[in-house]
Design an enzyme around this catalytic site. Structure first.
Site, PDB file in Angstrom:
ATOM      1  N   LYS A  82      60.624   8.382  46.061  1.00 41.84           N
ATOM      2  CA  LYS A  82      59.473   7.496  46.102  1.00 41.84           C
ATOM      3  C   LYS A  82      59.133   7.082  47.530  1.00 41.84           C
ATOM      4  O   LYS A  82      57.977   6.760  47.828  1.00 41.84           O
ATOM      5  CB  LYS A  82      59.722   6.264  45.234  1.00 41.84           C
TER       6      LYS A  82
ATOM      7  N   ARG B 209      64.426   1.605  40.024  1.00 44.01           N
ATOM      8  CA  ARG B 209      63.924   1.218  41.341  1.00 44.01           C
ATOM      9  C   ARG B 209      64.072  -0.288  41.567  1.00 44.01           C
ATOM     10  O   ARG B 209      63.917  -1.088  40.655  1.00 44.01           O
ATOM     11  CB  ARG B 209      62.444   1.597  41.478  1.00 44.01           C
TER      12      ARG B 209
ATOM     13  N   LYS C  28      54.397  11.495  31.448  1.00 41.06           N
ATOM     14  CA  LYS C  28      53.925  12.482  32.435  1.00 41.06           C
ATOM     15  C   LYS C  28      54.751  13.754  32.409  1.00 41.06           C
ATOM     16  O   LYS C  28      54.220  14.861  32.384  1.00 41.06           O
ATOM     17  CB  LYS C  28      53.968  11.893  33.858  1.00 41.06           C
ATOM     18  N   THR C  29      56.060  13.588  32.455  1.00 39.18           N
ATOM     19  CA  THR C  29      56.939  14.760  32.502  1.00 39.18           C
ATOM     20  C   THR C  29      56.915  15.514  31.186  1.00 39.18           C
ATOM     21  O   THR C  29      56.762  16.741  31.142  1.00 39.18           O
ATOM     22  CB  THR C  29      58.370  14.331  32.852  1.00 39.18           C
TER      23      THR C  29
ATOM     24  N   SER D  66      56.179   5.561  34.986  1.00 34.83           N
ATOM     25  CA  SER D  66      57.398   6.046  34.350  1.00 34.83           C
ATOM     26  C   SER D  66      57.430   5.603  32.891  1.00 34.83           C
ATOM     27  O   SER D  66      57.143   4.453  32.567  1.00 34.83           O
ATOM     28  CB  SER D  66      58.625   5.490  35.080  1.00 34.83           C
TER      29      SER D  66
ATOM     30  N   ASP E  17      55.332  14.748  38.685  1.00 31.58           N
ATOM     31  CA  ASP E  17      55.310  13.348  39.092  1.00 31.58           C
ATOM     32  C   ASP E  17      54.347  12.994  40.232  1.00 31.58           C
ATOM     33  O   ASP E  17      53.721  11.945  40.181  1.00 31.58           O
ATOM     34  CB  ASP E  17      56.719  12.921  39.503  1.00 31.58           C
TER      35      ASP E  17
ATOM     36  N   HIS F  19      49.911   9.649  41.530  1.00 31.92           N
ATOM     37  CA  HIS F  19      51.135   9.509  40.745  1.00 31.92           C
ATOM     38  C   HIS F  19      50.862  10.158  39.397  1.00 31.92           C
ATOM     39  O   HIS F  19      50.404   9.523  38.457  1.00 31.92           O
ATOM     40  CB  HIS F  19      51.489   8.032  40.585  1.00 31.92           C
TER      41      HIS F  19
ATOM     42  N   ARG G 124      68.479   9.582  33.796  1.00 30.65           N
ATOM     43  CA  ARG G 124      67.560  10.534  34.427  1.00 30.65           C
ATOM     44  C   ARG G 124      68.224  11.880  34.653  1.00 30.65           C
ATOM     45  O   ARG G 124      69.448  11.983  34.790  1.00 30.65           O
ATOM     46  CB  ARG G 124      67.101   9.995  35.781  1.00 30.65           C
TER      47      ARG G 124
END
Length: 523
Positions: free
Chosen positions: A188, A46, A229-230, A225, A244, A207, A310
């Site tokens: 996003k 990002r 989380k994933t 990130s 996410d 988030h 990714r």
């Protein structure tokens, strides 16, 4: 903003034709197992510093202006919009997707996304919620996102820093993305829209990832990130809601998306089998993953293109994903942090006041590659575990969370997926927390067995830390004991406590005494 008549327009194409067009147009290669492999160029994360929000009569009081939410004038956005229209008029081919942001019908937003790349159209179709065919016939978008990587912003004309820009006009309901091919900017942008809108309805935007146990117990995983989380929500024993972005309404935790966006670097079939399997599926898009152009073999361990490689894939590629993308209100909240200093324990139990304190603090480490310019893990505070996407003042989200924790009697845990035995980076002596340890501790927290463990009070942070958990080395539960030099640990802990206190000063006027009393104190 209308589409140019000269352009060939592809509306709401599905996966197969979009993959076919992406390959035909030279946008990517098919791996030997069927995934589409693409590169995003110099932008492999990002561009957080290149996002600007139009400051007008409405947003002036609604937005938390500052380092995160930077302003542009209505005139600057008008010029940007006119220049985007001119750029669109020169395109021979454009791709359009009509989609939903949000899986709970009463809390979703209709979004039209216009792209110049076929693979971008596939990405956003994968990541957002796809309407039924009948709904597309009279689809009227509430917001429009236009993504043109070939567009070059002009700082003098548009108020940008350089050629890259993400311009957000909440009142005009338009987001313009230029100068970057990193697809995550689109998803996003939808997250930012929902974070702006939902608090007005009393819905908590988060988030986070989320999953459900066999007993109907929903768990929410906050984190930036790279904090897990994933990975941690993709648990074969639990049903995945999403990886996410979610909302917490009076009746449900609902996914904002219809797909997942996972980090691929050094992904392991042993540690993360469900996610690893998606790299072998047609319909997955792999960004900045190295591929042999002859054999079409991919190498997930090669970071020569990006540390932040990714993969995007439909949520139903995870075998035990929720069909409805939603579940009951949560029973447990997990706040994930990647502690770059190796100070925090692998798990701690928080009071509601401590939960508010750590939610507003949002401490973690920015992991290499998730933002431009970050080459080594470094400590950061990102309020609400997602400051770049939270347009309103953090207290808005913090008070929503505090209220919902109190109403639901929710258990809150702080989990460190970062370093142990020392700090991170080239000068540190620490190692990353073993994922097997994190999973064992999470399992104990979520199945309720951890509640019956013996706890000690952390001398620096005041939260409860288990003394012993079956299957976990007792030493790792006390980070000071993992350091070769305990005095060095004490020094580092004092430094981290000071950072927490200095960061939280900005929220002192927005929280009650109980939250302020939850601040850490150097032992």
């Amino acid at each position: 903003m209308g589409l140019p008549a000269r352009a060939r327009q592809y509306w709401n194409l599905g996966t197969a034709p979009l993959v076919e067009l992406a390959v035909q147009r030279g946008e990517g290669l098919l791996s030997k197992d069927g995934a589409l492999v693409v590169q995003t160029g110099k932008h492999t994360g990002r561009s957080a510093q290149d996002k600007f929000i139009v400051r007008d009569a409405v947003t002036d009081k609604a937005i938390w202006w500052g380092k995160t939410n930077k302003a542009m004038t209505p005139d600057q956005f008008a010029a940007l919009k006119a220049d985007f229209a001119a750029a669109l008029a020169q395109k021979d081919t454009l791709f359009v997707q009509d989609l939903y942001g949000g899986s709970q019908p009463e809390h979703r937003v209709k979004v039209r996304v216009i792209t110049e790349f076929a693979w971008h159209s596939l990405f956003i179709r994968t990541l957002l919620v796809r309407p039924e065919a009948a709904a597309l016939a009279d689809f009227l978008p509430e917001y429009t996102i236009i993504d043109l990587p070939s567009f070059k912003a002009d700082p003098a004309r548009h108020g940008s820093r350089g050629e890259t820009i993400v311009g957000v006009d909440f009142e005009g309901k338009t987001i313009l993305i230029g100068g970057t091919a990193y697809a995550g900017e689109m998803k996003k942008s939808v997250f930012s829209i929902l974070n702006y809108l939902l608090p007005l309805s009393g819905v908590m935007p988060m988030h986070c990832s989320a999953n459900i146990g066999a007993g109907g117990d929903t768990a929410v995983f906050f984190g930036l990130s790279g904090t897990g989380k994933t990975t941690l929500s993709a648990d074969a024993r639990r049903t995945l809601i999403g990886d996410d972005e979610h909302g917490w309404s009076d009746t449900a935790v609902f996914n904002f998306e219809g797909g997942c966006y996972a980090k691929m670097i050094r992904l392991s079939a042993e540690a993360e089998p469900e996610i690893f399997a998606t790299t072998r599926r047609f319909g997955t898009v792999l960004e900045n993953v190295v591929i042999d152009p002859q054999t079409r073999e991919i190498d997930l361990d090669d970071n020569s293109l990006a540390e932040n490689s990714r993969g995007s894939y439909p949520i139903d590629f995870i075998p035990n994903a929720s069909k409805d993308n939603l579940g009951p209100v949560p029973r447990n909240i997990i706040m994930l942090t990647a502690d770059a200093f190796g100070v925090l324990p692998p798990i701690a139990r928080l009071t509601p006041e401590q939960a508010m304190y750590h939610f507003l603090s949002g401490y973690t480490a920015r992991v290499a590659g998730t933002e431009i310019g970050v080459t080594e893990p470094e400590a950061t505070f990102s309020t609400c575990f997602g400051a770049p996407f939270m347009p309103r003042h953090p207290s808005v989200y913090g008070n929503l969370l505090k209220d919902r924790i109190a109403r639901g009697g929710v258990n809150v845990w702080l989990v460190n997926t970062g370093w142990t035995g020392g700090g991170a980076g080239s000068g540190g002596t620490g190692t990353r927390m073993p994922i097997r340890v994190t999973r064992a501790l999470l399992n104990a927290a979520l199945d309720g067995s951890l509640a019956g463990a013996a706890f000690r009070t952390d001398p620096n942070f005041g939260f409860d830390v288990p003394v012993s958990v079956p299957g976990v080395d007792d030493r790792i539960l006390n980070p000071r004991e993992t350091w070769a030099d305990p005095a060095a640990y004490d020094e580092q802990a004092r430094a981290l406590v000071t950072m927490f206190i200095e960061n939280f000063a900005q929220f002192a006027d927005h929280v009650d005494a109980g939250v302020m009393d939850s601040a850490p104190r150097a032992a």
